[in-house]
Design a protein around this motif. Structure first.
Motif, PDB file in Angstrom:
ATOM      1  N   LYS A 119       0.875  -1.057   0.272  1.00 59.12           N
ATOM      2  CA  LYS A 119      -0.167   0.411  -0.213  1.00 59.12           C
ATOM      3  C   LYS A 119       0.475   1.426  -0.028  1.00 59.12           C
ATOM      4  CE  LYS A 119      -3.777   0.166   0.476  1.00 59.12           C
ATOM      5  NZ  LYS A 119      -5.555   0.089  -0.053  1.00 59.12           N
ATOM      6  N   GLY A 120       2.442   0.857   0.157  1.00 59.14           N
ATOM      7  CA  GLY A 120       2.912   2.520   0.408  1.00 59.14           C
ATOM      8  C   GLY A 120       3.113   2.844   1.417  1.00 59.14           C
ATOM      9  N   THR A 121       2.750   1.989   2.855  1.00 61.02           N
ATOM     10  CA  THR A 121       2.753   2.793   3.662  1.00 61.02           C
ATOM     11  C   THR A 121       3.392   2.405   4.923  1.00 61.02           C
ATOM     12  OG1 THR A 121       0.980   1.296   4.853  1.00 61.02           O
ATOM     13  CG2 THR A 121      -0.202   3.210   3.656  1.00 61.02           C
ATOM     14  N   GLU A 122       3.896   3.358   6.096  1.00 64.09           N
ATOM     15  CA  GLU A 122       5.115   2.749   7.358  1.00 64.09           C
ATOM     16  C   GLU A 122       4.402   1.732   7.291  1.00 64.09           C
ATOM     17  OE1 GLU A 122       5.737   7.765   8.407  1.00 64.09           O
ATOM     18  OE2 GLU A 122       5.426   5.538   9.626  1.00 64.09           O
ATOM     19  N   ALA A 123       3.314   1.688   7.977  1.00 65.35           N
ATOM     20  CA  ALA A 123       3.159   0.520   8.979  1.00 65.35           C
ATOM     21  C   ALA A 123       1.441  -0.420   8.728  1.00 65.35           C
ATOM     22  CB  ALA A 123       3.051   0.450  10.048  1.00 65.35           C
ATOM     23  N   SER A 124       0.965  -1.525   8.697  1.00 64.19           N
ATOM     24  CA  SER A 124      -0.679  -1.818   9.077  1.00 64.19           C
ATOM     25  C   SER A 124      -0.833  -2.772   9.489  1.00 64.19           C
ATOM     26  CB  SER A 124      -0.654  -2.545   7.498  1.00 64.19           C
ATOM     27  OG  SER A 124      -0.588  -3.755   8.073  1.00 64.19           O
ATOM     28  N   ALA A 125      -1.813  -2.616  10.714  1.00 60.46           N
ATOM     29  CA  ALA A 125      -2.375  -3.308  11.514  1.00 60.46           C
ATOM     30  C   ALA A 125      -3.025  -4.667  11.238  1.00 60.46           C
ATOM     31  CB  ALA A 125      -2.873  -2.799  12.828  1.00 60.46           C
ATOM     32  N   LEU A 126      -2.858  -6.132  11.269  1.00 53.27           N
ATOM     33  CA  LEU A 126      -4.442  -6.221  10.989  1.00 53.27           C
ATOM     34  C   LEU A 126      -5.306  -6.420  12.092  1.00 53.27           C
ATOM     35  CD1 LEU A 126      -2.189  -9.657   9.888  1.00 53.27           C
ATOM     36  CD2 LEU A 126      -3.727  -8.549   7.896  1.00 53.27           C
ATOM     37  N   VAL A 127      -6.786  -6.875  10.907  1.00 55.94           N
ATOM     38  CA  VAL A 127      -7.990  -6.799  12.479  1.00 55.94           C
ATOM     39  C   VAL A 127      -8.771  -8.112  11.621  1.00 55.94           C
ATOM     40  CG1 VAL A 127      -8.028  -5.113  13.359  1.00 55.94           C
ATOM     41  CG2 VAL A 127      -8.987  -5.775  11.585  1.00 55.94           C
ATOM     42  N   GLN A 128     -10.465  -8.043  12.170  1.00 56.89           N
ATOM     43  CA  GLN A 128     -10.467  -9.839  11.749  1.00 56.89           C
ATOM     44  C   GLN A 128     -10.913 -10.138  10.101  1.00 56.89           C
ATOM     45  OE1 GLN A 128     -10.520  -8.186  14.972  1.00 56.89           O
ATOM     46  NE2 GLN A 128      -9.715  -9.976  16.507  1.00 56.89           N
ATOM     47  N   SER A 129     -11.256  -8.547   9.863  1.00 55.30           N
ATOM     48  CA  SER A 129     -12.568  -8.316   9.172  1.00 55.30           C
ATOM     49  C   SER A 129     -12.070  -6.749   8.961  1.00 55.30           C
ATOM     50  CB  SER A 129     -13.519  -8.861   8.860  1.00 55.30           C
ATOM     51  OG  SER A 129     -14.471  -7.846   9.520  1.00 55.30           O
ATOM     52  N   GLY A 130     -12.471  -6.392   7.422  1.00 54.41           N
ATOM     53  CA  GLY A 130     -12.694  -5.104   6.707  1.00 54.41           C
ATOM     54  C   GLY A 130     -14.223  -4.018   7.621  1.00 54.41           C
ATOM     55  N   PHE A 131     -15.053  -4.563   7.800  1.00 60.37           N
ATOM     56  CA  PHE A 131     -16.350  -4.186   8.585  1.00 60.37           C
ATOM     57  C   PHE A 131     -15.208  -4.150  10.180  1.00 60.37           C
ATOM     58  CE2 PHE A 131     -19.693  -4.424  10.899  1.00 60.37           C
ATOM     59  CZ  PHE A 131     -20.479  -3.896   9.876  1.00 60.37           C
ATOM     60  N   CYS A 132     -15.423  -5.035  10.864  1.00 52.29           N
ATOM     61  CA  CYS A 132     -14.234  -4.481  12.055  1.00 52.29           C
ATOM     62  C   CYS A 132     -12.674  -3.801  12.043  1.00 52.29           C
ATOM     63  CB  CYS A 132     -13.571  -6.179  12.360  1.00 52.29           C
ATOM     64  SG  CYS A 132     -13.490  -6.163  14.160  1.00 52.29           S
ATOM     65  N   ALA A 133     -12.656  -3.819  11.145  1.00 47.57           N
ATOM     66  CA  ALA A 133     -11.102  -2.734  10.703  1.00 47.57           C
ATOM     67  C   ALA A 133     -12.469  -1.245  10.639  1.00 47.57           C
ATOM     68  CB  ALA A 133     -10.858  -2.397   9.233  1.00 47.57           C
ATOM     69  N   ASN A 134     -13.125  -0.900  10.817  1.00 48.00           N
ATOM     70  CA  ASN A 134     -13.530   0.575  10.707  1.00 48.00           C
ATOM     71  C   ASN A 134     -14.171   0.641  11.938  1.00 48.00           C
ATOM     72  OD1 ASN A 134     -14.002   1.925   7.842  1.00 48.00           O
ATOM     73  ND2 ASN A 134     -15.143   0.519   7.361  1.00 48.00           N
ATOM     74  N   LEU A 135     -15.055  -0.567  13.109  1.00 44.72           N
ATOM     75  CA  LEU A 135     -15.277  -0.643  14.010  1.00 44.72           C
ATOM     76  C   LEU A 135     -14.109  -0.583  14.638  1.00 44.72           C
ATOM     77  CD1 LEU A 135     -18.538  -3.952  14.297  1.00 44.72           C
ATOM     78  CD2 LEU A 135     -18.177  -1.408  13.859  1.00 44.72           C
ATOM     79  N   ALA A 136     -13.021  -1.071  14.744  1.00 49.97           N
ATOM     80  CA  ALA A 136     -11.488  -0.773  15.448  1.00 49.97           C
ATOM     81  C   ALA A 136     -11.192   0.491  14.916  1.00 49.97           C
ATOM     82  CB  ALA A 136     -11.134  -1.867  15.134  1.00 49.97           C
ATOM     83  N   ALA A 137     -11.575   1.031  14.556  1.00 51.97           N
ATOM     84  CA  ALA A 137     -10.720   1.700  14.106  1.00 51.97           C
ATOM     85  C   ALA A 137     -11.253   3.525  14.422  1.00 51.97           C
ATOM     86  CB  ALA A 137     -10.237   2.362  12.663  1.00 51.97           C
ATOM     87  N   ILE A 138     -12.736   4.124  13.784  1.00 48.86           N
ATOM     88  CA  ILE A 138     -13.131   4.598  14.537  1.00 48.86           C
ATOM     89  C   ILE A 138     -13.377   5.195  15.777  1.00 48.86           C
ATOM     90  CG2 ILE A 138     -15.947   6.121  13.981  1.00 48.86           C
ATOM     91  CD1 ILE A 138     -15.635   4.276  11.006  1.00 48.86           C
ATOM     92  N   PRO A 139     -13.729   4.367  16.598  1.00 46.42           N
ATOM     93  CA  PRO A 139     -14.103   4.408  17.742  1.00 46.42           C
ATOM     94  C   PRO A 139     -13.016   4.924  18.183  1.00 46.42           C
ATOM     95  CG  PRO A 139     -15.376   2.750  17.194  1.00 46.42           C
ATOM     96  CD  PRO A 139     -14.529   2.889  16.363  1.00 46.42           C
ATOM     97  N   ALA A 140     -11.586   4.407  17.523  1.00 49.11           N
ATOM     98  CA  ALA A 140     -10.130   4.802  18.495  1.00 49.11           C
ATOM     99  C   ALA A 140      -9.622   6.091  19.001  1.00 49.11           C
ATOM    100  CB  ALA A 140      -9.427   3.432  17.990  1.00 49.11           C
ATOM    101  N   LEU A 141     -10.532   6.344  17.426  1.00 50.15           N
ATOM    102  CA  LEU A 141      -9.741   7.247  16.746  1.00 50.15           C
ATOM    103  C   LEU A 141     -10.818   8.878  17.232  1.00 50.15           C
ATOM    104  CD1 LEU A 141      -9.126   7.158  12.959  1.00 50.15           C
ATOM    105  CD2 LEU A 141      -7.249   7.684  14.686  1.00 50.15           C
ATOM    106  N   VAL A 142     -11.623   8.404  17.554  1.00 54.92           N
ATOM    107  CA  VAL A 142     -12.629   9.851  17.772  1.00 54.92           C
ATOM    108  C   VAL A 142     -13.850   9.028  18.860  1.00 54.92           C
ATOM    109  CG1 VAL A 142     -12.433  11.011  15.929  1.00 54.92           C
ATOM    110  CG2 VAL A 142     -14.124   9.343  16.257  1.00 54.92           C
ATOM    111  N   GLY A 143     -14.096  10.182  19.518  1.00 54.37           N
ATOM    112  CA  GLY A 143     -15.604   9.897  21.067  1.00 54.37           C
ATOM    113  C   GLY A 143     -16.518  10.928  21.173  1.00 54.37           C
ATOM    114  N   LYS A 144     -16.947  10.771  22.365  1.00 54.56           N
ATOM    115  CA  LYS A 144     -18.033  12.263  22.977  1.00 54.56           C
ATOM    116  C   LYS A 144     -17.993  12.882  22.602  1.00 54.56           C
ATOM    117  CE  LYS A 144     -20.172  11.953  26.480  1.00 54.56           C
ATOM    118  NZ  LYS A 144     -19.526  12.368  27.837  1.00 54.56           N
ATOM    119  N   ASN A 145     -17.395  13.921  22.189  1.00 57.55           N
ATOM    120  CA  ASN A 145     -17.300  15.429  22.166  1.00 57.55           C
ATOM    121  C   ASN A 145     -16.930  15.593  21.083  1.00 57.55           C
ATOM    122  OD1 ASN A 145     -18.373  15.627  24.738  1.00 57.55           O
ATOM    123  ND2 ASN A 145     -16.857  15.254  25.965  1.00 57.55           N
TER     124      ASN A 145
END
Ligand SMILES: *Cc1c(COP(=O)(O)O)cnc(C)c1O
Length: 394
Positions: free
Chosen positions: A98-124
């Motif tokens: 992909k031409g990125t520095e790194a990548s982290a595997l998760v269980q599926s593409g669906f799961c990747a969004n459930l993993a990434a978005i709540p880690a990046l942003v929260g309630k406020n």
């Protein structure tokens, strides 16, 4: 007295009446250009097996080899005892591809969004989301608790308007979009979205599920397609479509990936991908790295099929990728078209609400590098015959 579970049957019955009930077909044998269903052969025109890798012998033999050496199960979540050397190897290979520095595997593409978005942003915080984004982006966004602001489909001016509206709110802001919109096959205007996001100090994230193995040089994805390396903060990907296996990943800077490894809940609380999954994916990435032959064949097939269906008078929407929607309209009509095609030996399921807006039901025709020209001509002939018969085309 109401029985508490009666709603189950009632709601399924309602789906049937509205033409929204999905008849799930069972494939008996390998996924490929032709599939076996209930003892008969059908031309497969609705899988995401873009490059025909699902049953590719090199994947199968790598699985056998690595299962002999590593067994099957990872035995734990990645952060406790489930990280095998092959996980790390695949993460490095994917980042390189992909031409990125790194990548982290998760269980599926669906799961990747459930993993990434709540880690990046929260309630406020704020999420700016294309109105046609995939369900997993919507669910990941809801899970985060952030306020979701929808912008008009692929409209960077509208995104700018929304960001302007919230410019005095000092919180984390995330702009998120599908790369290729899977039901129409159009490509997000990523360069413009990146510019707008950066102008307003927002993070930008793209879900490249239908772009990997399809767009860019040798299938390196949407960021490569637009030459945006280093300008997209978060890339989410899947290993279930062009790669032909299962799994998801989050790619970007070393800082992003390190953060996700420590924070993303599916990485902390759900077990790692199994050895066969990882083994097969390793072979897929290697095949793509070696040659663009399959990607080229996929695009040739897509162009050919789209032109032929258009010539017949079908509404194929505004796809810019090998995804070829044949838009019918009413849910019941799309179902009938699909079922008549099935009688003629073509497996192409109908897609209706809630996957697409009501009244835009369609057959989403998916070509693969695994289809021969003869296969495509067979499909075109059947689409023509059934389409005329049902008076969808003249
Ligand atoms: C298919 C798809 C997913 C889900 O990927 P899986 O690996 O099958 O879970 C996520 N996002 C988009 C945009 C998709 O098209």
């Amino acid at each position: 007295m109401a029985v508490p579970m009666t709603f189950l049957k009632e709601e399924v019955q309602k789906l049937k009446e509205e033409g929204l009930y999905t008849n799930i077909r069972t494939i008996d044998g390998p996924q490929g250009a032709w599939v076996n269903i209930e003892g008969k052969k059908y031309l497969n025109m609705c899988s995401n097996n873009y490059l025909g890798l699902c049953s590719e012998p090199r994947l199968v033999s790598r699985v056998k080899d690595l299962v002999d050496r590593f067994g099957v199960g990872p035995g734990a979540v990645r952060t406790i005892a489930g990280t095998l050397s092959i996980h790390v190897e695949l993460e490095q290979k994917l980042a390189e591809f992909k031409g990125t520095e790194a990548s982290a595997l998760v269980q599926s593409g669906f799961c990747a969004n459930l993993a990434a978005i709540p880690a990046l942003v929260g309630k406020n915080d704020l999420i700016f989301s294309d109105e046609l984004n995939h369900a997993s982006i919507i669910d990941g966004s809801r899970l985060s608790g952030a306020k979701i602001v929808r912008f008009r489909h692929s409209d960077h001016d509208n995104l700018a308007l929304k960001l302007e509206e919230y410019k005095d709110q000092h919180c984390k802001k995330l702009v998120v979009t599908d790369g290729v919109f899977s039901m129409d096959g159009d490509i997000a205007p990523l360069p413009a979205l990146v510019d707008v996001a950066q102008r307003y100090g927002a993070m930008i994230m793209v879900d490249d599920a239908h772009g990997e193995g399809v767009l860019g040089r040798g299938g390196r994805g949407i960021v490569d397609h637009f030459g945006l390396h280093g300008r997209v903060d978060v890339e989410v990907g899947t290993l279930s479509k062009a790669f032909g296996v299962v799994g998801g990943f989050i790619a970007g800077s070393m800082d992003l990936v390190e953060f996700m490894r420590q924070k993303a809940r599916p990485n902390l609380f759900s077990s790692a991908l199994t050895v066969p999954d990882v083994a097969a994916c390793l072979a897929s990435v290697e095949i793509l790295q070696e040659s663009d032959e399959l990607v080229t064949r996929l695009w040739d097939n897509g162009k050919y099929l789209k032109e032929e269906l258009k010539k017949l008078g079908f509404n194929t929407g505004n796809s810019e990728t090998p995804i070829t929607p044949v838009i019918i309209g009413e849910e019941i009509a799309a179902k009938k078209f699909s079922s008549r095609l099935f009688d003629e030996g073509i497996f192409a399921g109908p897609i209706a609400f809630p996957t697409v807006p009501r009244g835009t039901a369609r057959i989403r025709v998916m070509v693969s590098a695994g289809h021969s020209r003869k296969d495509l001509d067979f499909a075109v002939g059947k689409f023509a015959a059934v389409g005329r018969d049902l008076e969808i085309i003249a």
